[in-house]
Structure formats: structure tokens, C-alpha cells
Enzyme design. Structure first.
Site, PDB file in Angstrom:
ATOM      1  N   ASP A  90      31.355  44.801  41.279  1.00 55.28           N
ATOM      2  CA  ASP A  90      31.677  44.187  42.560  1.00 55.28           C
ATOM      3  C   ASP A  90      31.934  45.230  43.644  1.00 55.28           C
ATOM      4  O   ASP A  90      32.204  46.395  43.358  1.00 55.28           O
ATOM      5  CB  ASP A  90      32.945  43.327  42.429  1.00 55.28           C
TER       6      ASP A  90
ATOM      7  N   LYS B 108      30.169  41.403  45.518  1.00 57.96           N
ATOM      8  CA  LYS B 108      30.961  40.233  45.895  1.00 57.96           C
ATOM      9  C   LYS B 108      32.198  40.639  46.689  1.00 57.96           C
ATOM     10  O   LYS B 108      33.014  41.431  46.269  1.00 57.96           O
ATOM     11  CB  LYS B 108      31.390  39.447  44.656  1.00 57.96           C
TER      12      LYS B 108
ATOM     13  N   MET C  79      43.095  37.196  49.507  1.00 55.11           N
ATOM     14  CA  MET C  79      41.889  36.822  50.254  1.00 55.11           C
ATOM     15  C   MET C  79      42.211  35.855  51.399  1.00 55.11           C
ATOM     16  O   MET C  79      41.440  34.946  51.695  1.00 55.11           O
ATOM     17  CB  MET C  79      40.842  36.182  49.326  1.00 55.11           C
TER      18      MET C  79
END
Length: 504
Positions: free
Chosen positions: A35, A57, A171
Site C-alpha cells: 500500500d 491504496k 482517516m
């Protein structure tokens, strides 16, 4: 034959927080699917011979859709390969690890989970925030701050406020205003301490502490980059008192290290202990010349030499490997005196039971040649097993002594390396790297090949000696030289530069 998949958590960024099991599993991988949030220090641990697949990602920016990632893992395992799915943080904490296991399970593919250190705990810790403290809270709640585009939050803010615990939102920086509003509307006190923690455990670490009612305004004023997490709770008020990471002498500094791969970890570890983030660029590799009839002939007649001269730890290693290949050991050097170009080379010899008879005060080829020439009477036979592209000043100084016979034997080639998964040139161009460390002129040349097209005036180079400095300066780099040609001296030079930079 069906292979196997390991879902491995890479931690928050600092490679020191990568688990021992994760490192061991990664070292044996044939395929690595990784990632964008995996730290560069962990990326540098990926096996050179492995197939590397970047799925990139990151919130709202997916190089490869999740369904395709799942299929890649299955397909590579069905080819009979050892596949590591390398994910930032922990694979089961908002890492969609469970989704990746669904297809593996349906295909009958074996797998293992290697948990990782999550940013929800480690990033607050690196900022002096204990997520629990019995004087302030009795619970911790980790919440995803990410929501699907166009949809409302599926978060019970009322329930979160009633817990009176520490809240960590992952996030969620892009939705900071919505999160703070939801908490306030649910009855949270306006003066509740809150923080946004940016790029935790790396040189870019930054902390913004305010209150739930003022955090968005403060973030707008100071600006943030991702990745970042949000922490809400009384424990945030402890950050100023308990902060420790930024007190390390090299905290906030990112350093590129260019030593040969077999030596790079020693330099990196010294810098990381002082708080620096280290980006490793091996730049050069040593390839033994073997078979080597010339060296074998010298080894068979070692008793005829008065001196053996070593100019690098690699030269020491390769010579003793050749000695063992001839079924001989250190006893073969019983009557021979040994010279070493510097402290690192002398240490490599000492590890093999040989203590150097001569180490020059200045660690370079010319100084070694002059010092050794002063010990010669004119009847010596001297063996120099070293790199094929060795500096000629050493030999020139010795050959000025009449009667001395010098046998300069190439024992290894220096080759230049480049890694594709980190763009070092871009790192310099965007100002991410503060200093580059060079331990030889060959590492300067290897670096130049790896970042072709870079404006070298953007590079601040800390060099181990004058010859290395000359090579860096010739490219236009801004150079600094360590007082002594040693790793510890390089670290001391960087500490002084860091202290100077903080006052400017």
C-alpha cells in the site's frame, strides 16, 4: 501447488515499529502487494528478487480497486508463490483485511495474519498522548472517520460522548468539521481537548492541539497533510508535558543513507536512535571477483608478504571468504603486518581476530600510503586486495619507496544499484530530505546514477572524508565533512547541523 498469503501489518511508518515476525515473513516473500501508507523504511526491507506490486491504496485515491487486489492475491498464490500483502498499520483495523480473506477462503488458499502496530495507539504515543489514563478516562474507542461519498456518517456520536473515553478517528481529517460538529451536537463540552496528529512516527510529525470547538479553525490556520489522525479526550492536554519524540537530537530530520547494502543498517540504526527518519539508498553493491586466480596465488604465498593493506570492510570480508575457500584461516597471516584505511575497516579486521598494525590519522588512501611508506625500508612486498576501481594515490605513495613491491589485486567490483519503489529524485525536489550521507566517492557516483537529472545543488551532503567531499562538490552539492572518518563522527556532524537548523 497452491502457495500461501500472509496479511502483514507494516505499522505506522517508523521501521522500528515493524514486528519481528513481519520482517521475517517479508524477507521470504516471492510476491509483495503493498500500500501507499507503508513506510519507506519498511519498503526498503522488501526482497530485491520479489515481484513488487504497488496497489497504492490511500483514502479516496486507489491505484487498484479492492476487488482486483483480492484477485491478485488469489492468483499469485494459485501460482504456488509466497505472497505478502503488506498494509500500513494493522491489516484488521480498517484495513479491509477481512474482505481480502473472503476470496482466499473461498478458493481454499492458506493464509496467516501478522498483526501490525496501529497508528491509533502509536501515533498518540509518539506525541506524548497516552490514549488511556486512569485520572482522565476508562475507555478507548477507535472510529473510522472515512465515509462513502455522498452519504451521511453512520456514527452514533451520542453513544461516543456518553462513554467519556478517548476517541481516535482514523482517516477523518477531510471530515474534521463534520466530526467536531457531531460531537458538539451530541453534548460534548466545547473546551474538550482535541488534537490532529500528522505523519506520526516520521520526520514529518506534527501536532495541533486545541479544543473540539476550535480544532477545525486551528487546523485551517496551520495546515495539515495526510496521513493524520484525530484524537479527542482529556488526555490530549498531556501532550505538552509528556512529549518526547521531538526532544531527540535528530527529530524532524530525514536523512538519505547511501552506504553499500551490507553496511547500511549500521549507519541507519545510529541515526534512528537519535530520532532521524532514514531513507536507505544502497547506491552501490560489492560483487566479489570469483574465481580469482591472482588472489588465490597470493593467498598460497602469504608468508612472503610483509604487509597486507585493507581499504574497506567489504575488502576485508571478501579476502577472508577467499582465505576460507582455500582452506586456510587467520594463522596464515601469522608473520604479516596489517594496515587498515580507517576505523570501520579496522573494526572489520578486529571482528576476525586481527588488530591493525597501522591506521592513518586521516582516513583516506593517500594518507594510508604515506603512513605505510614511512614504515618501509625498501625491501617490502605489499599486498593490497581491494576494489577493481581502487584509488591510485595509495599505490603512488608506496611506489615512491625504492625497492617496495606492491601487488594491487582486484577482489571485487563496485556496481551501482537503483530501486524502483521509492523516487529519491522526487524526494529531493520536493524538499523532503534534509541531508544525504556519503561514506565514499563511489557512493556519490552511485547516488548520481540513481537520481539522474536531479539538480544536485538541492542536496546537502555530509561526507566521511575529503575525497568523498570532493566527489560531491564536483556535482554541485553543498557539502559538510565529518571530523573523523567514522559513523559516529557523521552522526555528530548531523546533530550539529540539526541544532543549527532549529535556530535559523
Amino acid at each position: 501447488m497452491t502457495g500461501k498469503v500472509w496479511l502483514v501489518g507494516a505499522g505506522p511508518g517508523d521501521p522500528g515499529l515493524f514486528t519481528l515476525k513481519g520482517k521475517q515473513v517479508l524477507s521470504e516473500a516471492q510476491v509483495v502487494v503493498y500500500d501507499a501508507l507503508v513506510g519507506q523504511g519498511v519498503l526498503n526491507m522488501m526482497p530485491k528478487e520479489a515481484e513488487l506490486i504497488n496497489v497504492g491504496k490511500r483514502a479516496s485515491n486507489h491505484t487498484m480497486p479492492q476487488e482486483e487486489i483480492n484477485r491478485v492475491l488469489a492468483d499469485k498464490a494459485l501460482e504456488g508463490k509466497r505472497v505478502v500483502r503488506l498494509k500500513g498499520g494493522d491489516p484488521f483495523l480498517f484495513g479491509r483485511g477481512g474482505e481480502e480473506l473472503e476470496l482466499l477462503t473461498s478458493c481454499g488458499i492458506p493464509y496467516e495474519i501478522v498483526p501490525g502496530v496501529t497508528s491509533a495507539l502509536s501515533v498518540p504515543a509518539y506525541n506524548g498522548i497516552p490514549v488511556t489514563h486512569r485520572d482522565f478516562c476508562s475507555s478507548l474507542h477507535i472510529v473510522t472517520g472515512h465515509k462513502r461519498k455522498g452519504q451521511a456518517y453512520d456514527i452514533d456520536f451520542d453513544a461516543l460522548v456518553r462513554t467519556k473515553g478517548t476517541l481516535v478517528f482514523l482517516m477523518g481529517v477531510s471530515a474534521l468539521e463534520d466530526i467536531c460538529r457531531g460531537l458538539l451536537q451530541a453534548g460534548m463540552a466545547e473546551d474538550m481537548p482535541a488534537a490532529v496528529l500528522v505523519k506520526g512516527t516520521t520526520s514529518g510529525q506534527k501536532r495541533i492541539v486545541a479544543t473540539v470547538s476550535s480544532l477545525k479553525e486551528e487546523v485551517d490556520r496551520q495546515g495539515v497533510e495526510t496521513p493524520a489522525i484525530i484524537v479527542v479526550g482529556k488526555v490530549c492536554a498531556l501532550a505538552g508535558e509528556f512529549a518526547w519524540y521531538e526532544k531527540l537530537p535528530l527529530a524532524g530530520m530525514k536523512v538519505l543513507v547511501t552506504r553499500p547494502k551490507e553496511l547500511i543498517s549500521q549507519m541507519s540504526e545510529k541515526l534512528r536512535r537519535k530520532g532521524a527518519e532514514v531513507l536507505e539508498l544502497p547506491a552501490v553493491a560489492t560483487v566479489p571477483i570469483w574465481p580469482n586466480p591472482a588472489l588465490s596465488g597470493c593467498i598460497s604465498s602469504l608468508s612472503e608478504y610483509q604487509w597486507i593493506v585493507f581499504t574497506s570492510p567489504a575488502g576485508v570480508r571478501i579476502f577472508f571468504d577467499a582465505l576460507a575457500a582455500e582452506h586456510r584461516d587467520v594463522r596464515a597471516l601469522g608473520g604479516v603486518r596489517v594496515a587498515a584505511i580507517g576505523g570501520g575497516t579496522a573494526k572489520a579486521l578486529a571482528e576476525r581476530g586481527i588488530y591493525a598494525d597501522l591506521v592513518p590519522e586521516v582516513y583516506d588512501g593517500e594518507s594510508l600510503g604515506v603512513a605505510l611508506a614511512g614504515r618501509c625500508t625498501g625491501n617490502e612486498r605489499i599486498l593490497i586486495p581491494r576494489a577493481a576501481a581502487g584509488n591510485q594515490e595509495l599505490v603512488n605513495a608506496l611506489e615512491k619507496v625504492r625497492g617496495v613491491r606492491v601487488e594491487d589485486i582486484p577482489t571485487y567490483d563496485t556496481v551501482y544499484e537503483k530501486q524502483d519503489f521509492i523516487d529519491e529524485r522526487a524526494e529531493f525536489e520536493n524538499g523532503s530530505i534534509d541531508y544525504a550521507v556519503f561514506t565514499s566517492a563511489s557512493t556519490v557516483r552511485g547516488f548520481a546514477k540513481a537520481v539522474e537529472g536531479l539538480d544536485y545543488s538541492t542536496v546537502s551532503a555530509v561526507c566521511i572524508g575529503k575525497q568523498t567531499q570532493a566527489a560531491a562538490a564536483a556535482l554541485g552539492m553543498k557539502t559538510y565533512v565529518a571530523k573523523q572518518a567514522s559513523m559516529d563522527s557523521i552522526v555528530e556532524a548531523l546533530e550539529k547541523l540539526a541544532a543549527r537548523d532549529r535556530t535559523e
